[in-house]
Design an enzyme around this catalytic site. Structure first.
Site, mmCIF file in Angstrom:
data_model
loop_
_atom_site.group_PDB
_atom_site.id
_atom_site.type_symbol
_atom_site.label_atom_id
_atom_site.label_comp_id
_atom_site.label_asym_id
_atom_site.label_seq_id
_atom_site.Cartn_x
_atom_site.Cartn_y
_atom_site.Cartn_z
ATOM 1 N NE ARG A 162 -1.057 2.355 2.836
ATOM 2 C CZ ARG A 162 -0.457 3.531 3.375
ATOM 3 N NH1 ARG A 162 -0.531 4.666 2.839
ATOM 4 N NH2 ARG A 162 -0.083 3.481 4.778
ATOM 5 C CG ASP A 163 3.047 4.500 3.065
ATOM 6 O OD1 ASP A 163 3.051 5.275 2.140
ATOM 7 O OD2 ASP A 163 3.319 4.860 4.218
ATOM 8 C CG HIS A 206 3.665 4.993 9.260
ATOM 9 N ND1 HIS A 206 2.966 3.790 8.519
ATOM 10 C CD2 HIS A 206 3.991 5.732 8.308
ATOM 11 C CE1 HIS A 206 3.118 4.185 7.309
ATOM 12 N NE2 HIS A 206 3.707 5.294 7.020
ATOM 13 C CG HIS A 247 7.277 7.859 5.152
ATOM 14 N ND1 HIS A 247 7.090 7.629 3.791
ATOM 15 C CD2 HIS A 247 6.162 7.773 5.976
ATOM 16 C CE1 HIS A 247 5.973 7.018 3.806
ATOM 17 N NE2 HIS A 247 5.283 7.177 5.150
ATOM 18 C CB CYS A 294 2.226 9.910 1.232
ATOM 19 S SG CYS A 294 0.661 10.998 1.338
ATOM 20 C CG ASN A 329 6.802 3.638 4.230
ATOM 21 O OD1 ASN A 329 6.106 3.535 3.112
ATOM 22 N ND2 ASN A 329 5.999 3.632 5.163
#
Ligand code: HMG
Ligand code: MG
Length: 292
Positions: free
Chosen positions: A13-14, A205, A207, A238, A247
């Site tokens: 996803r990310d 989370h 990055h 994002c 990430n």
């Protein structure tokens, strides 16, 4: 016995949502299968957002369908509103994640509404999801800085995190969306949030824009967090966080956790293989960013 850290893998996803190439469903499914084979038990599989805004996540329903009935692994999907929830439920999602921000500007750019409006949208989503027995995770973006506003007041981070918890999210993932944090700031942020939301309900989370993610995770582990989001190969970014890089890489997190004596159940070499597969599918060849 070694203490366990749960890794929430977000690459499908990310990792993929910001790539120039949109991977076909079969490739996304194959990538997730490799991540499962590597021992991951929570893998974010996609998102039910506007395909006009994030075409890379189109057909997430087909990705989920490929895993219908498969036990032993949780495949959460991002859901911003009721439209997304209906689609996620129809596709058989058993876990969703709503996503809020601690910055008004980021909220507006990312999901086209204010923070207050986002909670008006989330409330019925969480209520319906939970009534269907679907677990809800909450993301909170910009906890250590915003791409549009710069510094974000810690009081607002705490406030929005608490609201996500009160709404019924079983876990709040604190997102350093642009990788602005350094260890002392990350530690202070986590400690302050944990005064209001129990540490066992918090995840981190990071990055890795400025190479601080592993250091930040180490600081947060020392504070007591035991859930870490990461993406195989350090994929990610994002679309609404200009300049933010990937990430933190799952293989780096596993290396850190193995070295610290935590148990993850994840095979680092298999993660690297999965990342290589994704890089090749994305046309990045073997160019994994660092020597693995
Ligand atoms: P909106 O424009 O306010 O929504 O978008 P709307 O209700 O006015 O609808 C506009 C159009 O979108 C309509 O279609 C709807 O049907 C459609 P049209 O009539 O124009 O053809 N629509 C949808 N289609 C599919 N699924 C849906 C959906 N909802 C509306 N769920 C919306 C609001 C949130 C949908 C939009 O702004 C959007 O999709 N944004 C993308 C958000 C996103 O995916 N961002 C990246 C993920 S967040 C992130 O990366 C941060 C994180 O990693 C943590 C961190 O690092 O900090 C989680
Ligand atoms: Mg993110």
């Amino acid at each position: 016995m070694a203490e366990r850290v749960r890794i929430v893998e977000v690459a499908p996803r990310d990792g993929l949502q910001n790539e120039a190439v949109t991977l076909a469903v079969a490739k996304r499914v194959a990538f997730i299968e490799k991540l499962i084979a590597a021992g991951l038990t929570t893998i974010e599989a996609g998102s039910f957002v506007s395909p006009r805004k994030v075409p890379q996540m189109g057909d997430t329903a087909a990705v989920l369908k490929a895993f219908e009935g498969q036990g032993g692994v949780s495949l959460p999907v991002l859901v911003p509103n009721m439209t997304g929830l209906e689609a996620a439920l129809a596709a058989g999602a058993r876990e969703i994640a709503i996503f809020a921000a601690a910055s008004e500007s980021f909220s507006r750019k990312n999901i086209n509404c204010s923070i207050a409006e986002s909670f008006e949208r989330f409330a019925p989503v969480v209520e319906r999801a939970r009534a269907e027995g679907v677990s809800v995770r909450g993301y909170l973006s910009c906890v250590l800085g915003c791409p549009y506003e710069g510094a974000v007041p810690l009081a607002r981070v705490v406030d929005v995190a608490e609201r996500l918890a009160t709404l019924g999210c079983y876990e709040i993932s604190l997102g350093d969306t642009i990788g602005a944090g350094t260890p002392n700031a990350a530690r202070a942020m986590l400690r302050t949030v944990a005064e209001r939301v129990p540490m066992k309900s918090l995840a981190i989370h990071f990055h890795d824009t400025k190479g601080q993610a592993v250091a930040n995770i180490y600081a947060c582990l020392e504070e007591g967090v035991r859930v870490v989001d990461s993406a195989a190969g350090g994929l990610g970014g994002c679309p609404y966080a200009p300049g933010a890089s990937g990430n933190v890489a799952t293989e780096d997190v596993v290396y850190l956790l193995d070295g610290l004596g935590f148990e993850t159940g994840v095979d680092r070499a298999a993660i690297v293989e999965a990342a290589r597969f994704a890089f090749e599918a994305l046309g990045k060849g073997r160019a994994l960013p660092r020597s693995r």
